[in-house]
Scaffold this motif. Sequence first.
Motif, PDB file in Angstrom:
ATOM      1  N   VAL A 125       0.924  -1.296  -0.149  1.00  0.00           N
ATOM      2  CA  VAL A 125      -0.048   0.154   0.042  1.00  0.00           C
ATOM      3  C   VAL A 125       0.874   1.178   0.208  1.00  0.00           C
ATOM      4  O   VAL A 125       1.753   1.316   0.703  1.00  0.00           O
ATOM      5  N   ASP A 143      -2.100   1.294  -4.511  1.00  0.00           N
ATOM      6  CA  ASP A 143      -1.305   0.031  -4.045  1.00  0.00           C
ATOM      7  C   ASP A 143      -0.652  -0.568  -5.320  1.00  0.00           C
ATOM      8  O   ASP A 143      -0.772  -0.020  -6.396  1.00  0.00           O
ATOM      9  N   GLN A 174       2.157  -5.486   2.800  1.00  0.00           N
ATOM     10  CA  GLN A 174       0.899  -5.812   3.446  1.00  0.00           C
ATOM     11  C   GLN A 174       1.125  -7.545   4.011  1.00  0.00           C
ATOM     12  O   GLN A 174       1.895  -7.991   3.301  1.00  0.00           O
TER      13      GLN A 174
END
Length: 196
Positions: free
Chosen positions: A31, A63, A196
């Motif tokens: 992100v 992203d 992430q």
Amino acid sequence: MKKTILSKAILTTALAGALLMSGAVSATDYVIDTKGAHASIDFKVSHLGYSFVVGRFNHFEGDFSFDSKKLADGHVNVTIKTASLDSNHAERDKHLRSPDFLNTSKFPEASFNSSSIVDKGEGNFLLKGDFTLNGVTKPMTIQAKTIGEGQDPWGGYRAGFSGTAEFALKDYDIKMDLGPASSHVQLAIVVEGIRQ
């Protein structure tokens, strides 16, 4: 004897599967770190051929997926709040947000969605995709470069890139004509993402 052959076959299949899995490369999701202000989208336009108007978009998000060993597997998606345009001059910004230029009340967002990545070697790549601005979508190519990747001091993992692109105002149905010297916009992009 049959048991031995069957066991060897199972073992061989398992080993082959493990090798295939270990050789498989998949891009990792990130992100863009806009909250920490570790990303920027800046623009520059010639002012009548005598100087430059420079500015930025203060609010955007996005992203990307990235694997340094297989850049072509990645992708990028970015959404820009067009009313966040900031050239450090309130009256000019008001005009740039008007229907003469970005028409931000009608088109509050611009976006870039990648379609392919061409690895040019040594961390350089071409990021190809669709750029939507002022209600018009056109192909765009961003000339990009990997800045670096690695652990951060807070236990996370980050990757960063920079890129440049250019587009003609008329291609995005922007009617205001300030002459040939001011017909194109140059973009300078810096992106840092958190894995992430």
